[in-house]
Motif scaffolding. Structure first.
Motif, PDB file in Angstrom:
ATOM      1  N   SER A   2       0.838  -1.185   0.000  1.00  0.00           N
ATOM      2  CA  SER A   2       0.000   0.000   0.000  1.00  0.00           C
ATOM      3  C   SER A   2       0.880   1.244   0.000  1.00  0.00           C
ATOM      4  O   SER A   2       2.105   1.150   0.141  1.00  0.00           O
ATOM      5  CB  SER A   2      -0.934   0.001   1.214  1.00  0.00           C
ATOM      6  OG  SER A   2      -1.885  -1.045   1.117  1.00  0.00           O
ATOM      7  N   VAL A   3       0.245   2.400  -0.123  1.00  0.00           N
ATOM      8  CA  VAL A   3       0.954   3.677  -0.218  1.00  0.00           C
ATOM      9  C   VAL A   3       0.590   4.556   0.973  1.00  0.00           C
ATOM     10  O   VAL A   3      -0.589   4.695   1.311  1.00  0.00           O
ATOM     11  CB  VAL A   3       0.583   4.416  -1.525  1.00  0.00           C
ATOM     12  CG1 VAL A   3       1.191   5.819  -1.552  1.00  0.00           C
ATOM     13  CG2 VAL A   3       1.025   3.606  -2.739  1.00  0.00           C
ATOM     14  N   PRO A  33      -4.275   6.321  -9.435  1.00  0.00           N
ATOM     15  CA  PRO A  33      -4.640   5.304 -10.434  1.00  0.00           C
ATOM     16  C   PRO A  33      -3.455   4.479 -10.906  1.00  0.00           C
ATOM     17  O   PRO A  33      -3.630   3.331 -11.344  1.00  0.00           O
ATOM     18  CB  PRO A  33      -5.245   6.129 -11.583  1.00  0.00           C
ATOM     19  CG  PRO A  33      -4.742   7.518 -11.383  1.00  0.00           C
ATOM     20  CD  PRO A  33      -4.555   7.685  -9.913  1.00  0.00           C
ATOM     21  N   ARG A  34      -2.261   5.030 -10.802  1.00  0.00           N
ATOM     22  CA  ARG A  34      -1.074   4.278 -11.220  1.00  0.00           C
ATOM     23  C   ARG A  34      -0.796   3.124 -10.256  1.00  0.00           C
ATOM     24  O   ARG A  34      -0.509   1.997 -10.684  1.00  0.00           O
ATOM     25  CB  ARG A  34       0.132   5.207 -11.316  1.00  0.00           C
ATOM     26  CG  ARG A  34      -0.001   6.263 -12.418  1.00  0.00           C
ATOM     27  CD  ARG A  34       1.181   7.216 -12.404  1.00  0.00           C
ATOM     28  NE  ARG A  34       1.053   8.272 -13.368  1.00  0.00           N
ATOM     29  CZ  ARG A  34       1.487   8.219 -14.641  1.00  0.00           C
ATOM     30  NH1 ARG A  34       2.053   7.101 -15.079  1.00  0.00           N
ATOM     31  NH2 ARG A  34       1.346   9.252 -15.441  1.00  0.00           N
ATOM     32  N   VAL A  35      -0.869   3.379  -8.952  1.00  0.00           N
ATOM     33  CA  VAL A  35      -0.633   2.282  -8.004  1.00  0.00           C
ATOM     34  C   VAL A  35      -1.813   1.315  -7.990  1.00  0.00           C
ATOM     35  O   VAL A  35      -1.633   0.119  -7.728  1.00  0.00           O
ATOM     36  CB  VAL A  35      -0.319   2.805  -6.583  1.00  0.00           C
ATOM     37  CG1 VAL A  35       0.988   3.580  -6.586  1.00  0.00           C
ATOM     38  CG2 VAL A  35      -1.457   3.640  -6.016  1.00  0.00           C
ATOM     39  N   LEU A  74      -1.124  -1.180 -10.502  1.00  0.00           N
ATOM     40  CA  LEU A  74      -0.035  -2.061 -10.086  1.00  0.00           C
ATOM     41  C   LEU A  74      -0.470  -3.085  -9.049  1.00  0.00           C
ATOM     42  O   LEU A  74       0.321  -3.939  -8.667  1.00  0.00           O
ATOM     43  CB  LEU A  74       1.120  -1.222  -9.516  1.00  0.00           C
ATOM     44  CG  LEU A  74       1.869  -0.335 -10.510  1.00  0.00           C
ATOM     45  CD1 LEU A  74       2.807   0.617  -9.768  1.00  0.00           C
ATOM     46  CD2 LEU A  74       2.651  -1.183 -11.515  1.00  0.00           C
ATOM     47  N   GLY A  75      -1.704  -2.989  -8.573  1.00  0.00           N
ATOM     48  CA  GLY A  75      -2.203  -3.954  -7.605  1.00  0.00           C
ATOM     49  C   GLY A  75      -2.046  -3.566  -6.154  1.00  0.00           C
ATOM     50  O   GLY A  75      -2.228  -4.407  -5.263  1.00  0.00           O
ATOM     51  N   TYR A  76      -1.739  -2.298  -5.885  1.00  0.00           N
ATOM     52  CA  TYR A  76      -1.634  -1.860  -4.497  1.00  0.00           C
ATOM     53  C   TYR A  76      -3.016  -1.893  -3.846  1.00  0.00           C
ATOM     54  O   TYR A  76      -4.042  -1.695  -4.491  1.00  0.00           O
ATOM     55  CB  TYR A  76      -1.043  -0.454  -4.422  1.00  0.00           C
ATOM     56  CG  TYR A  76       0.464  -0.430  -4.566  1.00  0.00           C
ATOM     57  CD1 TYR A  76       1.296  -0.166  -3.475  1.00  0.00           C
ATOM     58  CD2 TYR A  76       1.069  -0.695  -5.799  1.00  0.00           C
ATOM     59  CE1 TYR A  76       2.674  -0.147  -3.608  1.00  0.00           C
ATOM     60  CE2 TYR A  76       2.450  -0.693  -5.938  1.00  0.00           C
ATOM     61  CZ  TYR A  76       3.250  -0.423  -4.838  1.00  0.00           C
ATOM     62  OH  TYR A  76       4.624  -0.422  -4.977  1.00  0.00           O
ATOM     63  N   GLN A  77      -3.012  -2.152  -2.544  1.00  0.00           N
ATOM     64  CA  GLN A  77      -4.249  -2.330  -1.813  1.00  0.00           C
ATOM     65  C   GLN A  77      -4.921  -1.008  -1.450  1.00  0.00           C
ATOM     66  O   GLN A  77      -6.120  -0.851  -1.570  1.00  0.00           O
ATOM     67  CB  GLN A  77      -3.970  -3.129  -0.527  1.00  0.00           C
ATOM     68  CG  GLN A  77      -5.126  -3.241   0.449  1.00  0.00           C
ATOM     69  CD  GLN A  77      -6.272  -4.090  -0.071  1.00  0.00           C
ATOM     70  OE1 GLN A  77      -6.117  -4.774  -1.069  1.00  0.00           O
ATOM     71  NE2 GLN A  77      -7.407  -4.038   0.596  1.00  0.00           N
ATOM     72  N   ARG A  78      -4.133  -0.046  -0.938  1.00  0.00           N
ATOM     73  CA  ARG A  78      -4.716   1.210  -0.443  1.00  0.00           C
ATOM     74  C   ARG A  78      -3.741   2.369  -0.637  1.00  0.00           C
ATOM     75  O   ARG A  78      -2.537   2.156  -0.781  1.00  0.00           O
ATOM     76  CB  ARG A  78      -5.147   1.067   1.028  1.00  0.00           C
ATOM     77  CG  ARG A  78      -4.039   0.815   2.011  1.00  0.00           C
ATOM     78  CD  ARG A  78      -4.606   0.491   3.412  1.00  0.00           C
ATOM     79  NE  ARG A  78      -4.701  -0.940   3.625  1.00  0.00           N
ATOM     80  CZ  ARG A  78      -5.812  -1.603   3.879  1.00  0.00           C
ATOM     81  NH1 ARG A  78      -6.962  -0.951   3.973  1.00  0.00           N
ATOM     82  NH2 ARG A  78      -5.813  -2.905   4.042  1.00  0.00           N
ATOM     83  N   HIS A  79      -4.292   3.562  -0.595  1.00  0.00           N
ATOM     84  CA  HIS A  79      -3.512   4.800  -0.712  1.00  0.00           C
ATOM     85  C   HIS A  79      -3.989   5.723   0.401  1.00  0.00           C
ATOM     86  O   HIS A  79      -5.109   6.246   0.349  1.00  0.00           O
ATOM     87  CB  HIS A  79      -3.757   5.430  -2.090  1.00  0.00           C
ATOM     88  CG  HIS A  79      -2.879   6.596  -2.414  1.00  0.00           C
ATOM     89  ND1 HIS A  79      -2.626   7.011  -3.705  1.00  0.00           N
ATOM     90  CD2 HIS A  79      -2.186   7.460  -1.624  1.00  0.00           C
ATOM     91  CE1 HIS A  79      -1.828   8.067  -3.691  1.00  0.00           C
ATOM     92  NE2 HIS A  79      -1.558   8.361  -2.427  1.00  0.00           N
ATOM     93  N   TRP A  80      -3.162   5.891   1.405  1.00  0.00           N
ATOM     94  CA  TRP A  80      -3.501   6.704   2.563  1.00  0.00           C
ATOM     95  C   TRP A  80      -2.770   8.036   2.517  1.00  0.00           C
ATOM     96  O   TRP A  80      -1.617   8.107   2.092  1.00  0.00           O
ATOM     97  CB  TRP A  80      -3.108   5.996   3.856  1.00  0.00           C
ATOM     98  CG  TRP A  80      -4.055   4.921   4.287  1.00  0.00           C
ATOM     99  CD1 TRP A  80      -5.186   4.504   3.651  1.00  0.00           C
ATOM    100  CD2 TRP A  80      -3.928   4.120   5.467  1.00  0.00           C
ATOM    101  NE1 TRP A  80      -5.777   3.486   4.371  1.00  0.00           N
ATOM    102  CE2 TRP A  80      -5.031   3.236   5.478  1.00  0.00           C
ATOM    103  CE3 TRP A  80      -3.001   4.063   6.501  1.00  0.00           C
ATOM    104  CZ2 TRP A  80      -5.222   2.303   6.501  1.00  0.00           C
ATOM    105  CZ3 TRP A  80      -3.186   3.133   7.516  1.00  0.00           C
ATOM    106  CH2 TRP A  80      -4.296   2.264   7.513  1.00  0.00           C
ATOM    107  N   SER A 137     -11.161   0.737  -7.632  1.00  0.00           N
ATOM    108  CA  SER A 137     -11.109  -0.359  -6.659  1.00  0.00           C
ATOM    109  C   SER A 137     -10.137  -0.097  -5.515  1.00  0.00           C
ATOM    110  O   SER A 137     -10.218  -0.751  -4.467  1.00  0.00           O
ATOM    111  CB  SER A 137     -10.716  -1.670  -7.354  1.00  0.00           C
ATOM    112  OG  SER A 137      -9.429  -1.554  -7.960  1.00  0.00           O
ATOM    113  N   LEU A 138      -9.217   0.823  -5.694  1.00  0.00           N
ATOM    114  CA  LEU A 138      -8.220   1.150  -4.670  1.00  0.00           C
ATOM    115  C   LEU A 138      -8.904   1.657  -3.408  1.00  0.00           C
ATOM    116  O   LEU A 138      -9.802   2.493  -3.465  1.00  0.00           O
ATOM    117  CB  LEU A 138      -7.290   2.223  -5.217  1.00  0.00           C
ATOM    118  CG  LEU A 138      -6.081   2.632  -4.355  1.00  0.00           C
ATOM    119  CD1 LEU A 138      -5.036   1.532  -4.336  1.00  0.00           C
ATOM    120  CD2 LEU A 138      -5.469   3.922  -4.907  1.00  0.00           C
TER     121      LEU A 138
END
Length: 350
Positions: free
Chosen positions: A15-16, A40-42, A45-51, A79-80
């Motif tokens: 995640s980010v 949208p880029r992460v 890439l399949g990242y779970q979350r962006h905090w 979906s992120l």
């Protein structure tokens, strides 16, 4: 060996963690645009979350309004999971936080996370300007009030009940953030997921996660302990390339130690003009060793070691890199270097 639910050594969710860094040759507006572009880029890439974090009166960090920014990130993704890493609850009335994140949850069902912290996110004068409502030792009561609003049970016995609107059904995914053994025990006792600030106090990571697991009691949200580790990550094409990308971040850390709190992040020109003293060179080496800087092979080895030592379930990667294209590439290299857990396990903690 710590207990871990990872399917094999080195496997974890990615995640980010984002603070929208502002560099000397850039601007706050550009930092926020970069954060929005990154989401949208992460996701792809399949990242779970962006905090996004909460900071105030720190010119180098543009994340003063996590709820506002999380809404924007949700609008450019599908979906992120997005949310706060975290909202600093003593700065806010619990009802306001519940309404902000309840609104986000209503607009983006099943995709909103509410990470909660106890710190102020600024100095004393800033806390006063914010109208900081609560002391740190009032945090347990605040959190109970917040969870009551989110669950729709706050003031249930009152004739004039106060409810957070939008109301349930559906709640943000609640997570406790911390950098101490105290926060670890608190999160465990409440049965909440726990995110630890490895980027701030790496020497406490193993002890904090062990403390959390020992204190853990199952809750309606979580049947088993779940741990996230926030760490500084700089992935380059090689170890030397990564070291160069990390230098602006490391020089900023040195500036903070020198009391230069209100400086922006130095750009490459500032780094090139700086002559690192022996003490500063030692700090750069030590901090680089504590965090996750390197080419793909080094990165994979360091993260595998982290999972084996502390049993982390998820890595919140904080990549404070000057050039936005290099920052995006860092997240690409990280995703390529680290084996992630199966999708079935992803579903278990959403």
């Amino acid at each position: 060996m710590p207990t871990t639910s990872a399917t094999h050594a080195g496997a974890l969710r990615l995640s980010v963690l984002d603070v929208a860094p502002v560099f000397t040759d850039s601007s706050t507006a550009q930092a926020l645009r970069n954060t929005v572009d990154l989401a949208p880029r992460v996701e792809a890439l399949g990242y779970q979350r962006h905090w996004v974090a909460e900071h105030h009166n720190v010119p180098s960090l543009a994340t003063s309004s996590p709820a506002v920014l999380a809404g924007r990130l949700a609008s450019v993704t599908t979906s992120l999971r997005v949310g706060s890493g975290g909202v600093l609850l003593p700065n806010h009335a619990p009802l306001v936080v519940a309404e902000q994140f309840g609104t986000l949850q209503a607009l983006h069902p099943g995709r909103i996370d509410l990470g909660i912290g106890r710190a102020s996110g600024g100095d004393l004068l800033t806390a006063r300007a914010l109208g900081r409502l609560f002391a740190a030792d009032d945090f347990p009561r605040q959190l109970r009030e917040l969870t009551g609003y989110l669950a729709g049970t706050a003031d249930a016995a009152s004739e004039h009940r106060v409810a957070a609107i939008p109301a349930p059904p559906g709640q943000p995914w609640l997570c406790m953030l911390g950098s101490s053994l105290t926060s670890a025990r608190f999160a465990g006792a409440l049965g909440l997921p726990y995110a630890f600030a490895h980027h701030l106090v790496p020497h406490l990571t193993v002890a904090a996660l062990d403390t959390y697991r020992s204190a853990f009691r199952a809750s309606s949200q979580l049947a088993q302990p779940y741990t996230l580790v926030a760490a500084a990550v700089v992935a380059g094409e090689s170890d030397e390339h990564a070291r160069g990308l990390a230098l602006p971040y490391l020089l900023r850390k040195i500036h903070i130690q020198q009391g230069r709190i209100y400086d922006l992040y130095p750009g490459p020109a500032d780094v090139a003009a700086h002559r690192f003293s022996r003490v500063e060179e030692k700090y750069v080496q030590e901090h680089s060793g504590d965090q996750f800087f390197g080419g793909p092979t080094t990165l994979a080895e360091k993260i595998s070691d982290l999972v084996q030592r502390c049993g982390a379930d998820e890595l919140l990667a904080l990549s404070l890199i000057h050039d936005h294209a290099d920052r995006v590439r860092s997240y690409e290299l990280l995703a390529e270097a680290v084996p992630t857990v199966p999708e079935s396990r992803h579903q278990a903690v959403r």
